[in-house]
Scaffold this motif. Structure first.
Motif, PDB file in Angstrom:
ATOM      1  N   ASN A 123      78.072 -46.068  65.843  1.00 27.03           N
ATOM      2  CA  ASN A 123      77.122 -45.232  66.572  1.00 27.03           C
ATOM      3  C   ASN A 123      76.186 -44.555  65.593  1.00 27.03           C
ATOM      4  OD1 ASN A 123      78.216 -45.782  69.093  1.00 27.03           O
ATOM      5  ND2 ASN A 123      79.702 -44.122  68.926  1.00 27.03           N
ATOM      6  N   THR A 124      74.939 -44.379  66.004  1.00 27.61           N
ATOM      7  CA  THR A 124      73.968 -43.712  65.158  1.00 27.61           C
ATOM      8  C   THR A 124      74.080 -42.207  65.322  1.00 27.61           C
ATOM      9  OG1 THR A 124      72.270 -43.755  66.871  1.00 27.61           O
ATOM     10  CG2 THR A 124      72.381 -45.670  65.393  1.00 27.61           C
ATOM     11  N   THR A 125      73.492 -41.476  64.398  1.00 29.65           N
ATOM     12  CA  THR A 125      73.477 -40.018  64.472  1.00 29.65           C
ATOM     13  C   THR A 125      72.690 -39.561  65.687  1.00 29.65           C
ATOM     14  OG1 THR A 125      73.581 -39.944  62.064  1.00 29.65           O
ATOM     15  CG2 THR A 125      72.938 -37.926  63.177  1.00 29.65           C
TER      16      THR A 125
END
Length: 96
Positions: free
Chosen positions: A11-13
């Protein structure tokens, strides 16, 4: 030999921030709605308590799902390591 590519999705920030902001906004909106609702105080208290219970249950469920996924991933990696070790040690030309 090519480098192994990780098949797990990361997952991205930005996705984590979006999820946290969305959670905070929805909890805040629900508590404000209960506070300003035209009802007796005991009804407001019951709905606020239900909202908080639902919130803590959601965190618990998310943790359980994450832990189950981690457990299955670790077991899969251990099984794969055992298989790789067995295949590396196997000599098809050795007499039985």
């Amino acid at each position: 030999m090519p480098n192994p590519v990780s098949t797990t999705a990361k997952n991205t920030t930005a996705f984590a921030a979006q999820a946290a902001i969305s959670f905070g906004a929805s909890l805040f909106a629900m508590l404000v709605a209960v506070y300003f609702m035209d009802a007796d105080p005991w009804i407001k208290g019951f709905l606020a308590l239900g909202t908080l219970y639902l919130t803590t249950s959601t965190f618990t469920l998310a943790k359980v799902v994450r832990d189950m996924q981690d457990d299955s991933t670790v077991m899969h990696r251990l099984d794969q390591a055992r298989l790789d070790k067995a295949l590396a040690q196997h000599d098809p030309y050795r007499s039985a």
